[in-house]
Motif scaffolding. Structure first.
Motif, mmCIF file in Angstrom:
data_model
loop_
_atom_site.group_PDB
_atom_site.id
_atom_site.type_symbol
_atom_site.label_atom_id
_atom_site.label_comp_id
_atom_site.label_asym_id
_atom_site.label_seq_id
_atom_site.Cartn_x
_atom_site.Cartn_y
_atom_site.Cartn_z
ATOM 1 N N GLN A 355 38.249 46.605 45.780
ATOM 2 C CA GLN A 355 37.174 46.734 46.512
ATOM 3 C C GLN A 355 37.638 47.603 47.808
ATOM 4 O O GLN A 355 37.343 47.575 48.777
ATOM 5 C CB GLN A 355 36.226 45.627 46.967
ATOM 6 C CG GLN A 355 36.008 44.769 46.111
ATOM 7 C CD GLN A 355 35.075 43.728 46.630
ATOM 8 O OE1 GLN A 355 33.918 43.652 46.936
ATOM 9 N NE2 GLN A 355 35.718 42.297 46.578
ATOM 10 N N LYS A 356 38.578 48.547 47.422
ATOM 11 C CA LYS A 356 39.245 49.090 48.256
ATOM 12 C C LYS A 356 39.613 50.639 47.835
ATOM 13 O O LYS A 356 39.756 50.850 46.451
ATOM 14 C CB LYS A 356 40.565 48.684 48.667
ATOM 15 C CG LYS A 356 41.386 49.434 49.790
ATOM 16 C CD LYS A 356 42.502 48.649 50.268
ATOM 17 C CE LYS A 356 43.384 49.278 51.449
ATOM 18 N NZ LYS A 356 44.572 49.964 50.715
ATOM 19 N N GLY A 420 43.581 44.742 50.652
ATOM 20 C CA GLY A 420 42.348 44.933 49.978
ATOM 21 C C GLY A 420 41.473 43.709 49.819
ATOM 22 O O GLY A 420 42.198 42.713 50.542
ATOM 23 N N LYS A 421 40.317 43.773 49.239
ATOM 24 C CA LYS A 421 39.598 42.520 49.102
ATOM 25 C C LYS A 421 39.651 42.014 47.530
ATOM 26 O O LYS A 421 38.597 42.315 46.996
ATOM 27 C CB LYS A 421 38.293 42.572 49.457
ATOM 28 C CG LYS A 421 38.263 43.063 50.952
ATOM 29 C CD LYS A 421 38.435 42.247 51.965
ATOM 30 C CE LYS A 421 38.457 42.882 53.520
ATOM 31 N NZ LYS A 421 39.155 41.917 54.422
ATOM 32 N N ILE A 422 40.953 41.710 47.163
ATOM 33 C CA ILE A 422 40.922 41.567 45.623
ATOM 34 C C ILE A 422 40.439 40.589 45.066
ATOM 35 O O ILE A 422 40.388 39.302 45.583
ATOM 36 C CB ILE A 422 42.524 41.501 45.207
ATOM 37 C CG1 ILE A 422 43.351 42.601 45.736
ATOM 38 C CG2 ILE A 422 42.867 40.944 43.780
ATOM 39 C CD1 ILE A 422 44.936 42.489 45.901
ATOM 40 N N TYR A 608 35.576 53.075 48.942
ATOM 41 C CA TYR A 608 35.091 51.916 49.135
ATOM 42 C C TYR A 608 34.887 51.795 50.566
ATOM 43 O O TYR A 608 35.965 52.402 51.498
ATOM 44 C CB TYR A 608 35.643 50.644 48.425
ATOM 45 C CG TYR A 608 35.416 50.617 47.146
ATOM 46 C CD1 TYR A 608 34.692 49.856 46.323
ATOM 47 C CD2 TYR A 608 36.443 51.563 46.026
ATOM 48 C CE1 TYR A 608 34.219 49.754 45.143
ATOM 49 C CE2 TYR A 608 36.202 51.477 44.540
ATOM 50 C CZ TYR A 608 35.278 50.656 44.241
ATOM 51 O OH TYR A 608 35.251 50.496 42.882
ATOM 52 N N SER B 66 50.043 40.299 47.079
ATOM 53 C CA SER B 66 48.822 40.705 46.921
ATOM 54 C C SER B 66 47.911 39.849 46.367
ATOM 55 O O SER B 66 46.726 39.461 46.802
ATOM 56 C CB SER B 66 48.504 42.033 46.066
ATOM 57 O OG SER B 66 49.408 42.965 46.656
ATOM 58 N N PHE B 70 45.695 39.000 49.793
ATOM 59 C CA PHE B 70 44.505 39.696 49.768
ATOM 60 C C PHE B 70 43.337 39.436 48.874
ATOM 61 O O PHE B 70 42.829 40.358 48.749
ATOM 62 C CB PHE B 70 45.205 41.236 49.573
ATOM 63 C CG PHE B 70 46.153 41.679 50.451
ATOM 64 C CD1 PHE B 70 46.183 41.172 51.763
ATOM 65 C CD2 PHE B 70 47.374 42.147 49.852
ATOM 66 C CE1 PHE B 70 47.296 41.861 52.700
ATOM 67 C CE2 PHE B 70 48.351 42.737 50.712
ATOM 68 C CZ PHE B 70 48.232 42.299 52.091
ATOM 69 N N THR B 71 43.528 38.160 48.200
ATOM 70 C CA THR B 71 42.541 37.994 47.351
ATOM 71 C C THR B 71 41.289 37.409 47.981
ATOM 72 O O THR B 71 41.419 36.745 49.071
ATOM 73 C CB THR B 71 42.882 36.866 46.268
ATOM 74 O OG1 THR B 71 43.597 35.948 46.763
ATOM 75 C CG2 THR B 71 43.715 37.632 45.029
ATOM 76 N N VAL B 72 40.043 37.596 47.677
ATOM 77 C CA VAL B 72 38.898 36.723 48.176
ATOM 78 C C VAL B 72 38.397 35.858 47.019
ATOM 79 O O VAL B 72 38.723 35.826 45.913
ATOM 80 C CB VAL B 72 37.665 37.954 48.284
ATOM 81 C CG1 VAL B 72 38.001 38.872 49.514
ATOM 82 C CG2 VAL B 72 37.317 38.626 47.107
ATOM 83 N N PRO B 78 32.910 40.093 50.641
ATOM 84 C CA PRO B 78 33.616 40.211 51.994
ATOM 85 C C PRO B 78 32.999 41.561 52.669
ATOM 86 O O PRO B 78 32.416 42.330 52.172
ATOM 87 C CB PRO B 78 35.063 40.509 51.656
ATOM 88 C CG PRO B 78 34.869 41.096 50.204
ATOM 89 C CD PRO B 78 33.769 40.557 49.659
ATOM 90 N N LEU B 80 33.295 44.851 54.142
ATOM 91 C CA LEU B 80 34.419 45.855 54.134
ATOM 92 C C LEU B 80 34.195 46.621 55.227
ATOM 93 O O LEU B 80 33.215 46.846 55.938
ATOM 94 C CB LEU B 80 34.162 46.931 52.949
ATOM 95 C CG LEU B 80 33.881 46.083 51.549
ATOM 96 C CD1 LEU B 80 33.724 47.196 50.639
ATOM 97 C CD2 LEU B 80 35.174 45.389 51.007
ATOM 98 N N PHE B 84 38.498 53.104 54.447
ATOM 99 C CA PHE B 84 39.704 52.312 54.103
ATOM 100 C C PHE B 84 40.895 53.601 54.193
ATOM 101 O O PHE B 84 40.446 54.848 53.885
ATOM 102 C CB PHE B 84 39.973 51.727 52.428
ATOM 103 C CG PHE B 84 39.548 50.521 52.508
ATOM 104 C CD1 PHE B 84 40.170 49.535 53.008
ATOM 105 C CD2 PHE B 84 38.437 50.333 51.772
ATOM 106 C CE1 PHE B 84 39.691 48.034 52.800
ATOM 107 C CE2 PHE B 84 37.861 48.997 51.537
ATOM 108 C CZ PHE B 84 38.602 48.075 52.009
#
Lengths: 638, 273
Positions: A355-356, A420-422, A608, B66, B70-72, B78, B80, B84
């Protein structure tokens, strides 16, 4: 560019037909058999040098050509292409629903894409089963299940040939290329739908030709068809050349279709700077295919004639090294035909799942293009043990440098994931695993690129480990990720997240446990193409085989899970990943002509953020016009 | 914050990795090395591994990092940021220049340096090579035939009649490699590509029909096939069904032992003769 005259074929009422006497595939087999027997017999009659058997080298070759033509006509080309060429009315009615449409000629790029994917999966299962036989043999240091070493070498050749030419060259190119690329660029069809509909049927023909080649005698050369050894082989080698000819022809048509489609069928606003990464990958690989596939086809025609006539181009009395040069001139670009779509797919899926915004997009594209260009300059690193000393350094230079553009794919991927929001879904997990595996494949390749180290490692199991890491690591893991990623698009259903992840973790572990030990075996003195080997290597080989069986089983598990999800999975929403590329802006599965009207691309596809712009729009005027459009007046093919 | 943490973990893991590499190098990543060329190959390999390990840890760690940082959570949406970053000149710049730099380094050392060293070892005018023992190697389907023209030996065999290669330690050997079948000279298809490989020597050279190739090697360890099975001549290029068994034992002995063996072979040859 807009083709608003097209209307989904589903609206046409298919006429009930007494046309199809038998299912097209069955008719294809029948016509192939008839073609083979008739032409084989004819060649026997006219061949002044015929031998005793009914099926000789020349008769098998000409008979094969007739069989392939019969097969293609039988699956539907007869009614849909051949007869109309002579002025007959096109009586072929393309089905738009039901499973039967996957088992006959079609011009729908989505059907063709699934036909390619299905063929690749079939080839993978066949060649994988052969690999299991090889691993059973290698559990002991002497011949066990193979009674004669030629049989083992034939198995090695079939495994390699089918995996390379009908899986690696087919899954991401013919499969996802045909299915996804037109939709990703906002097109309602590919540039050459008829040609593409024919070419996909060359894949099963090629697989079966290679698979049944031992009926004409064992061949011992492996997937490279090395001369002059091939000159000693039985006629089975002819079916290696012919099977590969069918498969490479199919790949060539895919390349032509993809390059033309990406160049000329992009929707309004789909500029080069907005082109999806995967479409870039297909374009660069398509160019590689157009340059190098004709080269290897020419080489294999020479090799075929060498055998049939014979010419002695490549025998000890000819030029032995020429075949090696000609083969690897294609052989290394081939590696990048496999890997480049995978690199492209990493950076297609990662921004969506993170989401990046895609990081350093330009560098990711530059990487793909430069890999394509450099790949033609490195072939002789497959020949460090036999080229002149003066050639060692130039080729090792380019070989080492090609890792720079390859690294750009990693740079873009890492930059995208960072902060990022992986969403760690199954496709994302498989992409990460693929990047890890290819990292090992790439770094072990640095050792091979060094000519001195190569002189020790060449032709050992170290090399086998290296290329399985690069090919399975890049292509198969990423291909599976693609299947899971696009499954909701293709089937309208979702896979099971637990089983997807569980099977992927098992796959990752068994893959690494199997192939990491190949490096050690190679360093310890295990050479390639051997059904028997010195006793001291037996314990590790035994253990590798055990892991290999679990690896095979985990692939099976994935396939079963995918089939289950396709049929019984939970219903997916139209855009479950909130992706921004055009293929997600239509129903799942997509209608016959993909979009109600041609979409317009209005912003970058990889941006994004909380204020991300809209990426794809449908012009309201056209949409209105489309709903009023009368029934399709033209033929079924546009 | 993440950059700093990542940097610390990367350095710590790289130090641990390099400690592991010391152990591997101490135990010889090639398992067993017993020639001058092999030692050179081994040092090239050692250097590459030393440099590659931190690179492997860097890229591998970014993937793991990562995944962890960086995981949701599943189903979580989330918030944003508005925008970015789509580029970072420090990261891109150091990646591009760094990867070019590392590759140029690898090309200069060990690629070019080791290859030049190899060329020097292969120079027929080199002092050691002028005194070389000449061994004519004939590769045929499926046999290695060794003859020692300086000693008048046409084919050296062991007591069981199997081809055998025996050499004195520390002395340069010139192998002249040819692929042809002395027993079937009328058959143009019988000559195929073989590859002369001694796993413990760290080198292989393809044997091409119609070409005579030479290579100079100096064995550095007294060893034998019985002592270490990597001490064998093995065909490395597929050459037909007999390929797995196209091997011959290699014994490296002291010079006095070698002289005895030559006498034995001469006796054997005249006895056969």
């Amino acid at each position: 560019m807009a083709q608003t005259t097209m209307v989904p074929a589903a609206t046409r009422a298919p006429k009930a037909g007494k046309r199809n006497v038998m299912p097209p595939v069955l008719r294809g087999f029948l016509w192939a058999a008839i073609g083979f027997v008739v032409v084989n017999t004819f060649v026997d009659i006219v061949d002044p040098f015929r031998g005793h058997p009914f099926v000789t080298g020349p008769s098998a070759t000409f008979g094969w050509v007739a069989a392939v033509i019969g097969w293609l006509l039988g699956v539907g080309v007869w009614e849909s292409v051949a007869l109309p060429l002579f002025g007959y009315k096109d009586r072929w009615h393309e089905k738009s629903t039901g499973w039967r449409r996957y088992f006959e000629y079609s011009t729908d790029h989505k059907v063709i894409g699934l036909q390619y994917l299905g063929s690749a999966m079939g080839g993978f299962l066949i060649a994988g089963a052969v690999a299991m036989l090889m691993r059973i043999q290698l559990m002991s240091d002497h011949l066990t299940i193979f009674h004669y070493p030629s049989n083992y070498l034939t198995a090695v050749g079939i495994h390699g040939t089918i995996m390379m030419f009908s899986v690696a060259n087919v899954a991401l190119l013919g499969g996802f290329g045909n299915y996804m690329v037109p939709m990703m660029i906002g097109s309602r069809s590919t540039a050459f739908p008829k040609l593409s509909g024919i070419s996909v049927w060359l894949v099963p023909a090629g697989i079966l030709t290679v698979l049944f080649s031992p009926l004409l005698g064992a061949w011992t050369t492996g997937w490279r068809g090395y001369e002059p050894l091939a000159s000693q082989d039985a006629n089975g080698i002819l079916y290696y050349y012919l099977g590969v000819a069918a498969l490479t022809m199919s790949t060539f048509i895919v390349g032509l279709n993809m390059v033309t489609t990406v160049m000329f069928r992009r929707a309004q606003g789909m500029t080069w700077s907005r082109l999806p990464l995967f479409a870039w990958g297909q374009l660069t690989v398509g160019l590689l295919v157009l340059i190098w596939i004709p080269e290897i086809q020419t080489t294999f025609v020479l090799a075929l004639l060498e055998k049939l006539v014979p010419f002695n181009f490549f025998a000890a009395t000819g030029s032995v090294m020429s075949y090696l040069e000609l083969f690897w001139l294609f052989g290394h670009p081939e590696v990048y035909m496999i890997a480049v779509p995978a690199f492209a797919l990493w950076n297609e899926i990662i921004p969506v799942m993170s989401q990046k915004s895609l990081f350093a997009r330009d560098w990711a594209v530059i990487g793909l293009v430069f890999v394509m260009m450099l790949s033609g300059l490195v072939w002789a690193h497959h020949m460090f043990t036999n080229i002149r000393n003066s050639e060692l350094l130039p080729f090792s230079f380019f070989t080492e440098m090609i890792s720079i553009p390859t690294g750009f794919a990693y740079m873009a991927a890492i930059g995208t994931m960072w902060k990022g929001k992986i969403r760690l879904t199954t496709p994302m997990l498989l992409i990460l695993m693929s990047m890890f595996n290819f990292l090992i494949g790439g770094l072990t390749g640095v050792l091979l690129a060094d000519p001195m180290v190569n002189l020790q490692l060449h032709d050992t199991f170290y090399v086998v480990g290296h290329f399985h890491y690069t090919v399975i690591g890049s292509l198969v893991f990423t291909g599976l990720a693609g299947v899971y990623y696009w499954l909701p698009k293709m089937s309208g259903r979702l896979y099971n997240e637990f089983w997807g992840k569980f099977l992927s973790i098992v796959l990752f572990l068994t893959f690494n446990l199997t192939f990491s030990q190949f490096f050690l075996l190679g360093l310890h003195g295990m050479n390639r193409w051997v059904p028997a080997y010195p006793q001291y290597l037996q314990p590790m080989n035994f253990e590798v085989s055990i892991f290999a069986f679990f690896l095979g089983a985990s692939f099976l598990g994935h396939f079963i899970h995918i089939f289950w999800a396709w049929a019984k999975g939970a219903k997916a929403t139209e855009n479950p990943w909130n992706a921004r590329t055009p293929e997600w802006f239509t129903t799942s599965p997509p209608p016959r002509y993909n979009f109600p009207v041609e979409p317009e691309i209005v912003s970058s596809l990889y941006i994004y953020g909380s204020k991300q712009p809209v990426s794809v729009q449908f012009p309201a005027e056209q949409e209105l016009a489309a709903t009023k459009d009368p029934q399709d007046e033209g033929g079924p093919h546009e | 914050m993440d950059v700093l943490g990542f940097g610390i973990v990367w350095v710590v893991l790289s130090i641990l990795g390099e400690m592991g590499v010391r152990v591997i190098i101490h135990n010889d990543p090639m398992y067993y090395t017993a020639s001058n060329i092999g030692l050179m190959v081994e040092s090239a390999m050692d250097f590459l591994i030393v440099v590659l390990v931190p690179i492997f840890i860097f890229v591998g760690l970014t993937l793991v990092w990562s995944m962890i940082r960086f995981t949701v959570k599943r189903g979580e949406t989330p918030t944003l940021p508005e925008k970015f970053a789509r580029s970072n000149k420090w990261f891109v710049g150091s990646w591009v220049i760094g990867s070019i730099g590392i590759n140029l380094l690898f090309f200069l050392h060990p690629t070019a340096s080791a290859t030049e060293q190899f060329f020097a070892m292969e120079n027929p005018q080199a002092a050691a090579n002028k005194q070389a023992i000449i061994v004519d190697v004939t590769a045929r389907q499926w046999e290695w035939i060794f003859s020692y023209p300086q000693y008048g030996l046409t084919q050296t065999l062991d007591a069981n009649g199997q081809d055998q290669l025996e050499l004195p330690v520390g002395r340069s050997v010139k192998f002249v490699l040819r692929s042809y079948d002395p027993y079937h000279t009328y058959d143009q298809y019988v000559d195929v590509i073989h590859s002369f490989w001694v796993p413990s020597w760290g080198i292989k050279e393809d044997v091409i029909p119609g070409e005579a190739r030479s290579i100079y090697i100096t064995p550095t360890k007294i060893t034998s096939f019985a002592q270490n099975p990597m001490s064998r001549v093995q065909c490395a290029e597929v050459c037909g069904p007999g390929h797995p068994w196209m091997e011959a034992p290699l014994n490296v002995v002291s010079s006095s032992q070698f002289a005895k063996w030559i006498q034995y072979e001469k006796k054997l040859q005249s006895g056969l003769g």
